[in-house]
Scaffold this active site. Structure first.
Site, mmCIF file in Angstrom:
data_model
loop_
_atom_site.group_PDB
_atom_site.id
_atom_site.type_symbol
_atom_site.label_atom_id
_atom_site.label_comp_id
_atom_site.label_asym_id
_atom_site.label_seq_id
_atom_site.Cartn_x
_atom_site.Cartn_y
_atom_site.Cartn_z
ATOM 1 N N SER A 113 0.898 -0.060 -26.587
ATOM 2 C CA SER A 113 1.572 0.469 -25.396
ATOM 3 C C SER A 113 2.765 -0.350 -24.923
ATOM 4 O O SER A 113 3.437 0.058 -23.973
ATOM 5 C CB SER A 113 0.569 0.636 -24.252
ATOM 6 O OG SER A 113 -0.219 1.785 -24.462
ATOM 7 N N SER A 170 -0.507 2.970 -18.065
ATOM 8 C CA SER A 170 -0.435 3.052 -19.522
ATOM 9 C C SER A 170 -1.075 4.343 -20.042
ATOM 10 O O SER A 170 -1.891 4.335 -20.969
ATOM 11 C CB SER A 170 -1.113 1.830 -20.161
ATOM 12 O OG SER A 170 -0.525 1.518 -21.399
ATOM 13 N N THR A 229 1.621 -4.242 -20.936
ATOM 14 C CA THR A 229 0.476 -4.556 -21.799
ATOM 15 C C THR A 229 0.436 -3.596 -22.978
ATOM 16 O O THR A 229 1.105 -2.565 -22.996
ATOM 17 C CB THR A 229 -0.837 -4.424 -21.022
ATOM 18 O OG1 THR A 229 -0.913 -3.081 -20.483
ATOM 19 C CG2 THR A 229 -0.912 -5.425 -19.888
#
Length: 273
Positions: free
Chosen positions: A74, A122, A214
């Site tokens: 991601s 995400s 992240t």
């Protein structure tokens, strides 16, 4: 001979060879075993890489790991977001992704999300939708334009190539890309740049601002976690890319490990308290 050398240099520049750019910098690499001790204490393997722009110095516990290509997972939402804004697939950061009611991997994805919320949560299904709308040709054109390396995909993999397959990016390359984004060196609009810098903010205090993204993927059937971004302090900015692996983990533990190991490395360099 001189003409040939000049010509080759121009070709290399035109092709945007990132690895050449990184190698040709007058940078220093300083080994920091204490970063490795941090990772050992958290029972993970990997590397923390921090770049000090002022001294042109990289700090890491493992430079071989930091130069190894890994699936971006991601963290690819950074270039994916940039391309979606530049192409007009996403009009602004308040665009809403409508949830169709289908069950998703995480409860936080099971609702309508703004673009900013989708980035910070995400939301994989949201960004798969974005990638499909961008399409293979535009995605390849813009990745080349942005000098974002190592992505391998076609019409069958346009919506998952950053999660599985042959796509790879190293920690060194992540930092190079982030540095160019931060210092307005990417061929994108100021509006897109400002949107990205806003949605990437993770934590803000009186003494620093931490921004980044992240990522969580698999490498050789082992959990592989990313945290990439930059740390702005009162007097400078530091770019970082952490990549760690853990054979056995749970969904609550791994994200905390990525962040804690990175912040502890900052403390070792006395960048934060």
């Amino acid at each position: 001979m001189r003409k040939i050398i000049i010509l080759l240099s121009l070709v290399a520049f035109a092709n945007g060879n990132i690895q050449a750019q990184i190698t040709n910098r007058n940078t220093h690499e300083v080994l920091k075993p204490e970063f490795g001790i941090i990772l050992d204490s958290l029972k993970v393997k990997g590397a923390v890489l921090i770049y000090d722009i002022k001294s042109e110095t990289y700090y890491s516990n493992d430079f071989s790991w930091a130069k190894m290509g890994v699936i971006p997972a991601s963290t690819f939402k950074i270039p994916n977001s940039i391309i979606s804004l530049e192409t007009g697939v996403i009009k602004n950061d308040s665009v809403i992704f409508k949830w169709n009611g289908e069950k998703r991997n995480f409860k936080k994805w099971e609702k309508d999300l703004t673009f900013k919320e989708a980035f910070r949560a995400s939301c994989v299904p949201c960004y798969q939708e974005v990638a499909r709308k961008i399409g293979v040709n535009r995605m390849k054109t813009y990745l080349k334009k942005l000098n974002y390396p190592g992505m391998v995909f076609d019409t069958l993999t346009i919506d998952n190539f950053w999660l599985q397959g042959k796509s790879k990016i190293s920690q060194m390359q992540q930092i190079d890309f982030l540095e160019r984004l931060y210092f307005s060196k990417l061929p994108i609009s100021k509006r897109t740049e400002n949107v990205m810098k806003d949605i990437m903010i993770i934590e803000k205090t009186k003494s620093y601002t931490l921004s980044g993204k992240t990522g969580w993927g698999m490498r050789n059937d082992i959990n592989n976690g990313w945290l990439v971004g930059y740390l702005e302090t009162n007097n400078s900015v530091y770019f970082f890319a952490t990549n760690v692996e853990k054979e056995e983990t749970n969904m609550d533990e791994f994200p905390i490990i990525r962040l804690n190991s990175t912040k502890e490395a900052f403390r070792k360099l006395k960048l934060i308290e």
